[in-house]
Design an enzyme around this catalytic site. Structure first.
Site, mmCIF file in Angstrom:
data_model
loop_
_atom_site.group_PDB
_atom_site.id
_atom_site.type_symbol
_atom_site.label_atom_id
_atom_site.label_comp_id
_atom_site.label_asym_id
_atom_site.label_seq_id
_atom_site.Cartn_x
_atom_site.Cartn_y
_atom_site.Cartn_z
ATOM 1 N N THR A 71 0.045 11.896 72.004
ATOM 2 C CA THR A 71 -0.174 10.852 73.015
ATOM 3 C C THR A 71 0.419 11.321 74.347
ATOM 4 O O THR A 71 -0.224 11.236 75.401
ATOM 5 C CB THR A 71 0.488 9.521 72.568
ATOM 6 O OG1 THR A 71 -0.177 9.077 71.393
ATOM 7 C CG2 THR A 71 0.392 8.460 73.640
ATOM 8 N N HIS A 200 2.719 15.654 63.052
ATOM 9 C CA HIS A 200 2.714 14.784 61.855
ATOM 10 C C HIS A 200 1.345 14.656 61.206
ATOM 11 O O HIS A 200 1.203 14.043 60.150
ATOM 12 C CB HIS A 200 3.315 13.412 62.172
ATOM 13 C CG HIS A 200 2.460 12.486 62.983
ATOM 14 N ND1 HIS A 200 1.705 11.496 62.420
ATOM 15 C CD2 HIS A 200 2.260 12.388 64.319
ATOM 16 C CE1 HIS A 200 1.091 10.808 63.368
ATOM 17 N NE2 HIS A 200 1.402 11.336 64.536
ATOM 18 N N CYS A 324 -8.764 -0.224 64.763
ATOM 19 C CA CYS A 324 -8.525 -1.436 64.017
ATOM 20 C C CYS A 324 -7.206 -1.295 63.277
ATOM 21 O O CYS A 324 -7.170 -1.135 62.072
ATOM 22 C CB CYS A 324 -9.674 -1.594 63.025
ATOM 23 S SG CYS A 324 -10.164 -3.274 62.785
HETATM 24 C C1 LIG Z 1 -7.416 12.240 67.776
HETATM 25 C C2 LIG Z 1 -6.027 11.772 68.040
HETATM 26 N N1 LIG Z 1 -5.481 11.958 69.249
HETATM 27 C C3 LIG Z 1 -4.230 11.588 69.519
HETATM 28 C C4 LIG Z 1 -3.451 10.956 68.588
HETATM 29 C C5 LIG Z 1 -2.058 10.551 68.935
HETATM 30 O O1 LIG Z 1 -1.131 11.398 68.296
HETATM 31 P P1 LIG Z 1 0.412 11.049 68.207
HETATM 32 O O2 LIG Z 1 0.582 10.232 66.973
HETATM 33 O O3 LIG Z 1 1.101 12.364 68.113
HETATM 34 O O4 LIG Z 1 0.774 10.318 69.433
HETATM 35 C C6 LIG Z 1 -3.987 10.709 67.309
HETATM 36 C C7 LIG Z 1 -3.211 9.986 66.290
HETATM 37 O O5 LIG Z 1 -3.695 9.094 65.630
HETATM 38 C C8 LIG Z 1 -5.306 11.142 67.022
HETATM 39 O O6 LIG Z 1 -5.857 10.951 65.829
#
Ligand SMILES: Cc1ncc(COP(=O)(O)O)c(C=O)c1O
Length: 385
Positions: A71, A200, A324
């Site tokens: 993120t 993760h 969701c």
């Molecule tokens: C495609 C995608 N981008 C970004 C993220 C965000 O990752 P993080 O959990 O490291 O913030 C996720 C997590 O669900 C994801 O699946």
């Protein structure tokens, strides 16, 4: 029986990863920016991790920036590249099926005066080059298209899209979070300028991610302070996390081919079993261009949440799609983007298999899903229309 089929949400930390991380919490805990030997030894570990990660990803190690998550990496790369290159243009393109952290970053840029275009996807979830061509122009600073979708597992042809972007001098970012450990990632070969990963999702710890940024490209930092990561991302280095992510990435690529074969077989077994037992179900997304651990199924006439909750009581953990989540019961924008009819938007379950998934678990899941969906359909007013 407990069956975890939500590996696209997060994975268990591999015990081998945990083992290499532990000393960095309580023995080798020096700050990697400190000048004394405890710090400098850890700085060497950090450099070693950066080089190992860069080698696996086919990247220049100067382009690897450790972050707290994907993120953060996506926020930094999208907002940072656009803001730093405003003189070049004011236009950003993202795909219609991006993760919320990409979508919201683009929305923020829109508030700052950027034009944001959304490139659509076809019924399989693929961005067609002709659609991107309709939107891109000389003022397009950045295109962001994810390598693998988190809900339907569709794999994009990133290098083709990059070739088009290069013709316009446009930077290209890809969110590769769901690509590991399924696809080989060679940043040089792909030609992307920016890429994001999250530990993760592949057996590493939570709270650590990675942004790759071509060292020749500048992005305005998101987090400023102590000048770590050569001023690109401030904050004390999370060495246990970085060591863990490096180890998880090494394991993921060492074991990739054997794992991909095994998980695909199990995923196909799950689909074959469900298909045999239940009428009115379909796979969402592409069958061919899809990561092998993902199965996203539309179960006609029943609510996805009702299935999820019932399965949860039976010890099976799945998801209805990232949009969701437990706190946000909106229909999935990804499924809407592939053209799923509004009657079916809330009838979907994502099964995401993992390293520990067994044949016995898959057979139990087939049996329980059949039972759950069959029973819910008995109560469903629409199933009898
Ligand atoms: C495609 C995608 N981008 C970004 C993220 C965000 O990752 P993080 O959990 O490291 O913030 C996720 C997590 O669900 C994801 O699946």
């Amino acid at each position: 029986m407990k069956v975890y089929l939500d590996n696209a949400a997060t994975t268990k930390v591999d015990p081998r990863v945990l083992k290499v991380m532990l000393p960095y919490f309580s023995v080798n805990y020096g700050n990697a920016s400190s000048i004394h030997t405890m710090g400098q030894e850890n700085f060497n570990v950090l450099t070693d991790c950066r080089e190992k990660v860069a080698k696996i990803l086919g990247a220049d190690s100067r382009g690897i920036i450790f972050t707290s998550s994907a993120t953060e990496a996506n926020n930094y790369l999208i907002k940072g590249i656009a803001r730093a290159n405003r003189k070049k243009g004011d236009h950003v393109i993202i795909s219609a099926i991006e993760h919320p952290c990409v979508r919201e970053s683009a929305r923020q840029l829109e508030k700052e005066g950027f034009r944001v275009s959304i490139v659509p996807v076809n019924y399989e979830g693929l961005v067609e080059i002709s659609e991107l061509e309709k939107l891109i122009d000389k003022k397009t600073v950045l295109v962001s298209v994810m390598m693998v979708n988190n809900e339907i597992g569709t794999i994009q042809n990133i290098s083709e899209l990059v070739k088009l972007a290069k013709k316009y001098g446009t930077y290209f970012h890809t969110d590769a979070v769901q690509a590991v450990p399924y696809l080989k990632i060679d940043i040089k070969e792909l030609g992307v300028d920016a890429l994001s990963l999250s530990a993760h999702k592949f057996g590493g710890p939570k709270g650590v991610g990675l942004a790759y940024l071509n060292p020749a490209v500048y992005a305005e930092p998101l987090i400023i302070g102590g000048g770590q990561e050569e001023g690109k991302r401030a904050g004390t280095y999370n060495l246990p996390g970085i060591v863990g992510m490096t180890s998880a990435l090494e394991i993921a690529y060492k074991e990739r081919s054997e794992y991909v074969k095994r998980v695909k077989k199990l995923r196909d077994r799950l689909w074959d079993g469900l298909k045999k037992n239940l009428p009115d179900i379909q796979v969402n997304g592409s069958i061919k261009e899809r990561v092998p651990a993902n199965l996203n199924v539309m179960f006609g006439y029943v609510e996805g949440e009702a299935i999820l909750i019932d399965l949860s009581y039976k010890g099976i953990f799945v998801s209805t799609g990232s949009a969701c989540s437990a706190t946000n019961l909106k229909a999935s924008s990804v499924l809407a983007a592939i053209g799923l009819s509004k009657h079916f938007l809330n009838s979907n379950i994502r099964f995401s298999l993992g390293k520990e998934t067994t044949e016995k678990e898959i057979d139990y899941t087939i049996k329980m899903v059949t039972e759950t969906v069959g029973r819910l359909r008995e109560f469903s007013p629409v199933s009898k229309l």
